[in-house]
Structures are given as structure tokens and as C-alpha cells.
Design a protein around this motif. Structure first.
Motif, PDB file in Angstrom:
ATOM      1  N   ALA A   1       0.761  -1.389  -0.362  1.00 19.05           N
ATOM      2  CA  ALA A   1      -0.013  -0.476  -0.126  1.00 19.05           C
ATOM      3  C   ALA A   1       0.783   0.882   0.131  1.00 19.05           C
ATOM      4  N   VAL A   2       2.122   0.905   1.274  1.00 15.79           N
ATOM      5  CA  VAL A   2       2.815   2.132   1.008  1.00 15.79           C
ATOM      6  C   VAL A   2       3.555   2.715  -0.812  1.00 15.79           C
ATOM      7  N   ALA A   3       3.767   1.468  -1.255  1.00 16.42           N
ATOM      8  CA  ALA A   3       4.500   1.611  -2.460  1.00 16.42           C
ATOM      9  C   ALA A   3       3.576   2.015  -3.326  1.00 16.42           C
ATOM     10  N   ARG A   4       2.562   1.636  -3.053  1.00 14.73           N
ATOM     11  CA  ARG A   4       1.157   2.205  -4.293  1.00 14.73           C
ATOM     12  C   ARG A   4       1.343   3.920  -4.087  1.00 14.73           C
ATOM     13  N   GLY A   5       1.355   4.241  -2.902  1.00 13.91           N
ATOM     14  CA  GLY A   5       0.617   5.242  -2.634  1.00 13.91           C
ATOM     15  C   GLY A   5      -0.936   5.451  -1.556  1.00 13.91           C
ATOM     16  N   ASP A   6      -1.061   4.120  -1.556  1.00  8.20           N
ATOM     17  CA  ASP A   6      -2.439   4.076  -0.632  1.00  8.20           C
ATOM     18  C   ASP A   6      -2.584   4.443   0.971  1.00  8.20           C
ATOM     19  N   ILE A   7      -0.974   4.431   0.902  1.00  8.94           N
ATOM     20  CA  ILE A   7      -0.923   4.968   2.212  1.00  8.94           C
ATOM     21  C   ILE A   7      -0.215   5.885   2.630  1.00  8.94           C
ATOM     22  N   PRO A   8       0.805   6.914   2.866  1.00 10.81           N
ATOM     23  CA  PRO A   8       1.961   7.559   2.806  1.00 10.81           C
ATOM     24  C   PRO A   8       3.212   7.720   3.586  1.00 10.81           C
ATOM     25  N   ALA A   9       3.679   8.206   2.277  1.00  7.77           N
ATOM     26  CA  ALA A   9       5.272   7.073   2.926  1.00  7.77           C
ATOM     27  C   ALA A   9       6.112   7.485   4.010  1.00  7.77           C
TER      28      ALA A   9
END
Length: 216
Positions: A160-168
Motif C-alpha cells: 500500500a505504501v509503494a502504491r501511494g495508498d498509505i503515505p510514505a
């Protein structure tokens, strides 16, 4: 005396041995029978009440056959848990292209709550109460009930982080532990880990991370 002569002529008794294969090694199918017997005993009696005699009786082997393979009850139970984990097959974290659809996939993978699932809860509870005193059991329990689910949730979050679903840059290390803590609490209180519960836990703890403002 005549009876003494009879005794001298009687062939000597031989110790009962476990079945062996043609190579002279112990029959591996007997190992599985012993491990399955240990799991059945855990589910029915719990760890403390289950004895090596009980395992031997359920597996229909002599107790010596067990001690030739395992040195103690904690050792055989730890291997029984590992055996059980292998029968569940490999578990791959979903990567469907979106966090919500990953959660849907996780929920869909939850098995129906039936007699087998109830027995699973009984086994985990039985081992958990003894794990405080036996490190080998604690390690086996961690592998069965904690490590694999934790790794799956961590992988879903990483995707999810890699896709941008969760902020890095967000610290997510406690999220899997929080979910596992909820799971353990339900198991210890005898409540099912079913699809309704899993969806509620995932949507309450994980989805808000995706919707949160990065500046918060």
C-alpha cells in the motif's frame, strides 16, 4: 523342574519396535500419526492434562516409539504445531492493486468457522497457557499464530505504501502487532476469528491509515 525346562525352551521376548521401512529407518507415516495424535489430545484435553501415554494410545504406538523421536512432551507438541502449520499450505499476501481490495482478499481467505476452527482455538489456548514455562512451545506458538499473520499484514502495508495508498514515511510497525493482539485476545476468550471480525479489525485499523492526511 519341568516348568524350568519349559521356560528355558521358550524363545526370548523381543521389545516391540516401531515399523521401519526397507532402509531400516523409522516409518515417517508413524511420525505423522504421532503428531496428529498430539494435536487431537491438545484439542480435547489441553496441554497440561495431555500425557505422553495419551499420545501413544491415540497413535496406537508404544510410548518408547515417541521417546525415540522426541525427548519430551514440549518437543513433540512443538513439532505437532509445526506439522499442523505445514498442512495449511503456503500463505501469500494479496497484492491486488489497491488496499481495499487487498483487505477484501484477506477477508475472503478466512476459513469458515466450524468444528475444525473451534479445535484450532482450543489447541492455541492450550499451548499458550503452557508457553510461558516452555520456550520451545512459545516459539512454536509464535510461528503458528503470530509470525505468519504478522508477515502477511506487513506485506499488505508495504504494498500500500509503494502504491501511494498509505503515505510514505508513516511508522506502521505497530499495526500488525495491534491486529495480532486482538486475535490473541479473541482466541484466549474463546471467540471466533471469523470473516465478520477480520473485516471489522482490518477496516478499523488499516483503512484509516490510507485515508489519513499525510500532514497529521
Amino acid at each position: 523342574m519341568a516348568t524350568e525346562g519349559v521356560r528355558r525352551d521358550r524363545p526370548p521376548r523381543t521389545a516391540r519396535r516401531s515399523p521401519v521401512n526397507k532402509s531400516g529407518r523409522f516409518d515417517p507415516s508413524l511420525d505423522a500419526a504421532i503428531l496428529e495424535a498430539a494435536l487431537a489430545g491438545l484439542g480435547e484435553l489441553g496441554y497440561e492434562r495431555m500425557s505422553m501415554d495419551d499420545i501413544a494410545s491415540r497413535a496406537r504406538v508404544g510410548k518408547a516409539a515417541i521417546y525415540r523421536r522426541w525427548s519430551s512432551k514440549p518437543a513433540v507438541v512443538a513439532d505437532a504445531i509445526a506439522h499442523w502449520r505445514r498442512t495449511l499450505g503456503p500463505v501469500e499476501p494479496p497484492n491486488t492493486g489497491g488496499l481495499r481490495s487487498d483487505i477484501d482478499a484477506l477477508v475472503d481467505a478466512v476459513p469458515d468457522f466450524d468444528a475444525d476452527a473451534l479445535n484450532t482455538i482450543k489447541v492455541i489456548v492450550g499451548v499458550a497457557t503452557a508457553a510461558m514455562h516452555h520456550p520451545v512451545l512459545a516459539a512454536a506458538l509464535d510461528d503458528l499464530a503470530l509470525s505468519t499473520p504478522r508477515q502477511i499484514i506487513s506485506a499488505v502495508l508495504d504494498h500500500a505504501v509503494a502504491r501511494g495508498d498509505i503515505p510514505a514515511g508513516r511508522d506502521l510497525t505497530l499495526v500488525p502487532d495491534a491486529l495480532m493482539g486482538l486475535n490473541v485476545l479473541r482466541v484466549m476468550t474463546g471467540r471466533p476469528i471469523d470473516r465478520v471480525y477480520v473485516r471489522r479489525a482490518l477496516e478499523t485499523l488499516i483503512l484509516p491509515l490510507a485515508a489519513a492526511d499525510p500532514g497529521e
